[in-house]
Design a protein around this motif. Structure first.
Motif, short mmCIF file in Angstrom:
data_model
loop_
_atom_site.label_atom_id
_atom_site.label_comp_id
_atom_site.label_asym_id
_atom_site.label_seq_id
_atom_site.Cartn_x
_atom_site.Cartn_y
_atom_site.Cartn_z
N PHE A 1 0.87 -1.18 0.00
CA PHE A 1 0.00 0.00 0.00
C PHE A 1 0.90 1.22 0.00
CE2 PHE A 1 -2.28 3.20 2.82
CZ PHE A 1 -2.94 3.80 1.74
N ALA A 2 0.92 1.95 -1.12
CA ALA A 2 1.74 3.15 -1.26
C ALA A 2 0.86 4.38 -1.09
CB ALA A 2 2.42 3.17 -2.63
N ASN B 1 -2.98 -2.63 -8.87
CA ASN B 1 -4.24 -3.36 -8.75
C ASN B 1 -5.43 -2.49 -8.40
OD1 ASN B 1 -1.81 -5.20 -7.78
ND2 ASN B 1 -3.34 -6.55 -8.70
N TYR B 2 -5.17 -1.36 -7.73
CA TYR B 2 -6.26 -0.47 -7.33
C TYR B 2 -5.66 0.91 -7.05
CZ TYR B 2 -10.72 0.82 -5.05
OH TYR B 2 -11.93 1.38 -4.70
N GLN C 1 0.85 -7.50 -5.13
CA GLN C 1 -0.15 -6.54 -5.58
C GLN C 1 0.16 -5.15 -5.03
OE1 GLN C 1 -4.28 -7.73 -5.82
NE2 GLN C 1 -3.78 -9.82 -5.17
N ILE C 2 -0.29 -4.14 -5.75
CA ILE C 2 0.03 -2.76 -5.38
C ILE C 2 -1.24 -1.92 -5.37
CG2 ILE C 2 1.39 -0.70 -5.92
CD1 ILE C 2 3.36 -2.51 -7.41
N VAL C 3 -1.49 -1.26 -4.26
CA VAL C 3 -2.61 -0.33 -4.09
C VAL C 3 -2.03 1.04 -3.79
CG1 VAL C 3 -4.64 0.24 -2.70
CG2 VAL C 3 -4.14 -2.15 -3.26
N THR C 4 -2.47 2.06 -4.52
CA THR C 4 -1.90 3.39 -4.36
C THR C 4 -2.99 4.46 -4.26
OG1 THR C 4 -1.77 3.98 -6.72
CG2 THR C 4 0.03 2.67 -5.82
N ILE C 5 -2.54 5.67 -3.99
CA ILE C 5 -3.43 6.84 -3.95
C ILE C 5 -2.83 7.95 -4.81
CG2 ILE C 5 -4.39 8.67 -2.48
CD1 ILE C 5 -4.46 6.66 -0.19
N ASP C 6 -3.63 8.56 -5.61
CA ASP C 6 -3.40 9.79 -6.38
C ASP C 6 -4.23 9.78 -7.66
OD1 ASP C 6 -1.91 11.37 -4.75
OD2 ASP C 6 -0.03 11.18 -5.84
#
Length: 328
Positions: free
Chosen positions: A231-232, A277-278, A257-262
């Protein structure tokens, strides 16, 4: 709100729903100021704007939106200062704005704390403050007139809800933003509350940059070999994580898997390509709303204490057409 300590991270009921159209918000109390009180001596409103830096694609898009909106054509004389992610630079800029006698000060704080002295100086100079994007934690009473930005805690909550629904047994490494910043604190709080501390194998800061995100991820791959999800706190760190995962011989988006915000274009392209992934959006394009707030504050009109930019979220079903149509 506690009387002896302004804590601006608790975002509650008064919300304005904005997409890229940036609709107006409900009214609240604003500091009174005569409409014709212009310290610049002409028809333009003089604004000192301190941006925290240029650490990410999101910040670049936000700066472009600010500069495109705070123009002479829109009645603004802008003094824009990039703090290069250093609080001391930002405090110096704010004091320079006081010395210049600007009409309004706007800034996006690097971190939440450490502003008491300069905010009191601004208040003593009777210059209204518009907070942008990030928040402050200060003992100064009524340190700002209005704040405009995203609900960082909700962004973290949204990311956590996807993880809980789709990878409930994930072993998570959390790639944090600049420690002590509103975005880092709130996104971590929202995410961790949903997924549970027992699922988080480790945390480290990548300072919201791609290079530091890659370095933190390289160390994490050695320290936490059983992790299967990252989770980035922003896309740029997630993109750095992709590089580290690939260099380690693993497949981003599958092995880890990679979940990020922006939701910047590069991040959404990584989502479309199956490497993310999201992605939870944090919309940076709200310069029109900032200039509207500045004009109302300068004219003594009522403004809401908080204006929240509502964000979307995207999974791997996103289309190339959606990505190409993005403004950032």
């Amino acid at each position: 709100m506690v009387s002896n300590k302004m804590r601006t991270r608790g975002l509650t009921a008064t919300m304005a729903v904005l997409a890229l159209g940036l609709a107006a918000c409900s009214s609240g109390g604003g500091d009174e100021k005569p409409a014709d009180d212009n310290k610049g001596g002409d028809d333009l409103i003089s604004v000192g704007f301190s941006q925290l830096g240029a650490e990410s694609g999101w910040r670049t898009a936000n700066t472009e939106s600010v500069k495109a909106s705070l123009t002479e054509e829109n009645g603004i004389e802008l003094n824009f200062v990039d703090a290069q992610q250093k609080q001391e630079n930002q405090i110096k800029a704010l004091r320079d704005f006081i010395d210049q006698g600007v009409d309004v000060i706007a800034f996006s704080p690097v971190v939440e704390t450490g502003w008491d002295e300069v905010l009191q100086e601004i208040k003593d100079a009777d210059i209204p403050v518009v907070l942008v994007d990030r928040t402050v934690d200060t003992t100064v009473e009524d340190p700002y007139v209005t704040w405009i930005g995203a609900d960082f805690k909700q962004e973290g909550t949204t990311a956590g809800e996807w993880v809980k629904a789709n990878v409930p047994d994930a072993k998570i490494f959390e790639l944090q933003g600049t420690l002590g910043s509103g975005a880092q604190v709130d996104r971590e709080e929202g995410f961790d509350a949903v997924v549970g501390a027992e699922n988080i194998v480790g945390k480290a800061s990548g300072n919201f940059t791609r290079a530091e995100g890659k370095a933190a991820m390289e160390a994490a791959l050695q320290a936490y070999p059983d992790m299967n999800l990252v989770f980035a706190h922003n896309d740029d760190m997630g993109l750095g994580a992709i590089e580290a995962i690939t260099d380690a011989g693993k497949v981003p988006g599958k092995d880890i898997q990679i979940v990020t915000i922006d939701g910047v274009r590069d991040g959404l392209q990584a989502l479309k390509d199956g490497k993310f992934n999201y992605v939870v959006e944090c919309n940076p394009v709200f310069g029109d709303q900032i200039v509207d707030a500045i004009k109302k504050v300068h004219n003594g009109e009522d403004v809401p204490k908080e204006t929240i930019v509502v964000d979307k979220a995207f999974d791997q079903t996103i289309t190339q057409e959606e990505i190409d149509a993005r403004l950032y």
